[in-house]
Motif scaffolding. Structure first.
Motif, PDB file in Angstrom:
ATOM      1  N   LEU A 135       0.820  -1.211   0.000  1.00 37.07           N
ATOM      2  CA  LEU A 135       0.000   0.000   0.000  1.00 37.07           C
ATOM      3  C   LEU A 135       0.855   1.262   0.000  1.00 37.07           C
ATOM      4  O   LEU A 135       0.515   2.256  -0.649  1.00 37.07           O
ATOM      5  CB  LEU A 135      -0.954  -0.012   1.196  1.00 37.07           C
ATOM      6  CG  LEU A 135      -2.049  -1.083   1.143  1.00 37.07           C
ATOM      7  CD1 LEU A 135      -2.847  -1.093   2.431  1.00 37.07           C
ATOM      8  CD2 LEU A 135      -2.955  -0.884  -0.059  1.00 37.07           C
ATOM      9  N   ARG A 136       1.982   1.228   0.715  1.00 36.84           N
ATOM     10  CA  ARG A 136       2.884   2.383   0.721  1.00 36.84           C
ATOM     11  C   ARG A 136       3.447   2.620  -0.683  1.00 36.84           C
ATOM     12  O   ARG A 136       3.510   3.751  -1.161  1.00 36.84           O
ATOM     13  CB  ARG A 136       4.013   2.152   1.722  1.00 36.84           C
ATOM     14  CG  ARG A 136       4.870   3.396   1.909  1.00 36.84           C
ATOM     15  CD  ARG A 136       5.959   3.219   2.925  1.00 36.84           C
ATOM     16  NE  ARG A 136       5.420   2.814   4.213  1.00 36.84           N
ATOM     17  CZ  ARG A 136       6.019   1.950   5.016  1.00 36.84           C
ATOM     18  NH1 ARG A 136       7.160   1.407   4.676  1.00 36.84           N
ATOM     19  NH2 ARG A 136       5.487   1.621   6.173  1.00 36.84           N
ATOM     20  N   GLN A 137       3.847   1.532  -1.360  1.00 38.05           N
ATOM     21  CA  GLN A 137       4.387   1.665  -2.721  1.00 38.05           C
ATOM     22  C   GLN A 137       3.307   2.160  -3.683  1.00 38.05           C
ATOM     23  O   GLN A 137       3.571   2.980  -4.559  1.00 38.05           O
ATOM     24  CB  GLN A 137       4.941   0.325  -3.212  1.00 38.05           C
ATOM     25  CG  GLN A 137       6.240  -0.068  -2.574  1.00 38.05           C
ATOM     26  CD  GLN A 137       7.409   0.785  -3.039  1.00 38.05           C
ATOM     27  OE1 GLN A 137       7.264   1.776  -3.745  1.00 38.05           O
ATOM     28  NE2 GLN A 137       8.593   0.390  -2.638  1.00 38.05           N
ATOM     29  N   LYS A 138       2.072   1.636  -3.528  1.00 35.85           N
ATOM     30  CA  LYS A 138       0.994   2.075  -4.414  1.00 35.85           C
ATOM     31  C   LYS A 138       0.696   3.557  -4.218  1.00 35.85           C
ATOM     32  O   LYS A 138       0.435   4.270  -5.182  1.00 35.85           O
ATOM     33  CB  LYS A 138      -0.267   1.250  -4.163  1.00 35.85           C
ATOM     34  CG  LYS A 138      -0.200  -0.125  -4.776  1.00 35.85           C
ATOM     35  CD  LYS A 138      -1.498  -0.884  -4.571  1.00 35.85           C
ATOM     36  CE  LYS A 138      -1.409  -2.263  -5.196  1.00 35.85           C
ATOM     37  NZ  LYS A 138      -2.656  -3.036  -5.004  1.00 35.85           N
ATOM     38  N   SER A 139       0.717   4.021  -2.982  1.00 39.77           N
ATOM     39  CA  SER A 139       0.448   5.439  -2.747  1.00 39.77           C
ATOM     40  C   SER A 139       1.554   6.292  -3.353  1.00 39.77           C
ATOM     41  O   SER A 139       1.293   7.363  -3.898  1.00 39.77           O
ATOM     42  CB  SER A 139       0.304   5.731  -1.257  1.00 39.77           C
ATOM     43  OG  SER A 139       1.535   5.626  -0.592  1.00 39.77           O
ATOM     44  N   ASP A 168       2.167   9.464 -10.440  1.00 38.97           N
ATOM     45  CA  ASP A 168       1.310   9.585 -11.614  1.00 38.97           C
ATOM     46  C   ASP A 168       0.467  10.852 -11.606  1.00 38.97           C
ATOM     47  O   ASP A 168       0.323  11.521 -12.615  1.00 38.97           O
ATOM     48  CB  ASP A 168       0.373   8.375 -11.725  1.00 38.97           C
ATOM     49  CG  ASP A 168       1.126   7.116 -12.132  1.00 38.97           C
ATOM     50  OD1 ASP A 168       2.263   7.253 -12.638  1.00 38.97           O
ATOM     51  OD2 ASP A 168       0.580   6.020 -11.943  1.00 38.97           O
ATOM     52  N   SER A 169      -0.129  11.181 -10.468  1.00 37.69           N
ATOM     53  CA  SER A 169      -1.077  12.285 -10.478  1.00 37.69           C
ATOM     54  C   SER A 169      -0.794  13.341  -9.428  1.00 37.69           C
ATOM     55  O   SER A 169      -1.604  14.238  -9.241  1.00 37.69           O
ATOM     56  CB  SER A 169      -2.493  11.743 -10.266  1.00 37.69           C
ATOM     57  OG  SER A 169      -2.579  11.117  -9.009  1.00 37.69           O
ATOM     58  N   GLY A 170       0.326  13.241  -8.754  1.00 38.55           N
ATOM     59  CA  GLY A 170       0.612  14.168  -7.668  1.00 38.55           C
ATOM     60  C   GLY A 170       0.798  15.594  -8.102  1.00 38.55           C
ATOM     61  O   GLY A 170       0.448  16.518  -7.395  1.00 38.55           O
ATOM     62  N   ASP A 171       1.340  15.796  -9.291  1.00 39.73           N
ATOM     63  CA  ASP A 171       1.578  17.171  -9.728  1.00 39.73           C
ATOM     64  C   ASP A 171       0.617  17.547 -10.854  1.00 39.73           C
ATOM     65  O   ASP A 171       0.980  18.218 -11.797  1.00 39.73           O
ATOM     66  CB  ASP A 171       3.032  17.358 -10.153  1.00 39.73           C
ATOM     67  CG  ASP A 171       3.433  16.460 -11.300  1.00 39.73           C
ATOM     68  OD1 ASP A 171       2.639  15.573 -11.650  1.00 39.73           O
ATOM     69  OD2 ASP A 171       4.534  16.661 -11.839  1.00 39.73           O
TER      70      ASP A 171
END
Length: 183
Positions: free
Chosen positions: A74-78, A84-87
């Protein structure tokens, strides 16, 4: 650096197969939890059966193992989601950047006497020749080892997506490539 980059790209394909296997962690975790419930129900009925207590201990260890795997996945997926979409120029992204910038900004410095300094001194001691030479010395393998070992283990050092745990646990295989790239 190109050699290491190519090797990491090749490794990523191999890791996708392992990822498919590890994706079954939820199924394994649920099965272990169901078995634990069943064993604990049997313990309630047979309070003095040592074999059931031993089985419970094994199941608890298995649940702990799969729970840790789930947490890491879950940490890696986050992290991947953020990449991918953070910025994506969203309010969330700007709020996160504002928090990060506030956290990483030094607004004032205090002296040993507790006096707040707000204006940096323009004039101050400069580096002497020996100090300047130290700054341009070749980086040693010992320094690289120390830098790798001091990095936080759950952080990714770059855009390749490999956490530092990958490098530290496979250090004997990758160290020469890393030494060459850094030096």
């Amino acid at each position: 650096m190109v050699i290491i980059w190519d090797k990491l790209k090749q490794l990523k394909g191999e890791l996708k197969g392992i990822n498919a296997y590890m994706a079954s962690y939820a199924k394994q975790l649920n099965q272990a939890r169901q078995q634990l419930e069943r064993v604990q129900g049997q313990i309630f009925m047979q309070l003095f059966d040592q074999a059931l207590f031993d089985q419970e201990k094994v199941l608890l260890a298995e649940i702990q193992k799969w729970s840790l795997i789930e947490e890491k996945v879950l940490r890696q997926k986050s992290r991947a989601c953020w990449i991918d979409s953070g910025d994506a120029n969203t309010k969330y992204f700007h709020a996160q950047m504002k928090i990060r910038n506030a956290h990483n900004t030094i607004s004032s410095i205090y002296t040993e006497n507790g006096i707040k300094l707000t204006e940096p001194k323009k004039k101050g001691p400069c580096l002497i020749r020996d100090q300047k030479l130290l700054l341009i010395e070749k980086v040693t393998k010992v320094e690289i080892d120390q830098a790798i070992k001091s990095m936080p283990h759950d952080k990714s050092p770059g855009e390749d997506g490999y956490p530092i745990e990958f490098f530290t646990s496979n250090w004997e295989m990758v160290k020469e490539g890393v030494y060459d790239a850094v030096q």
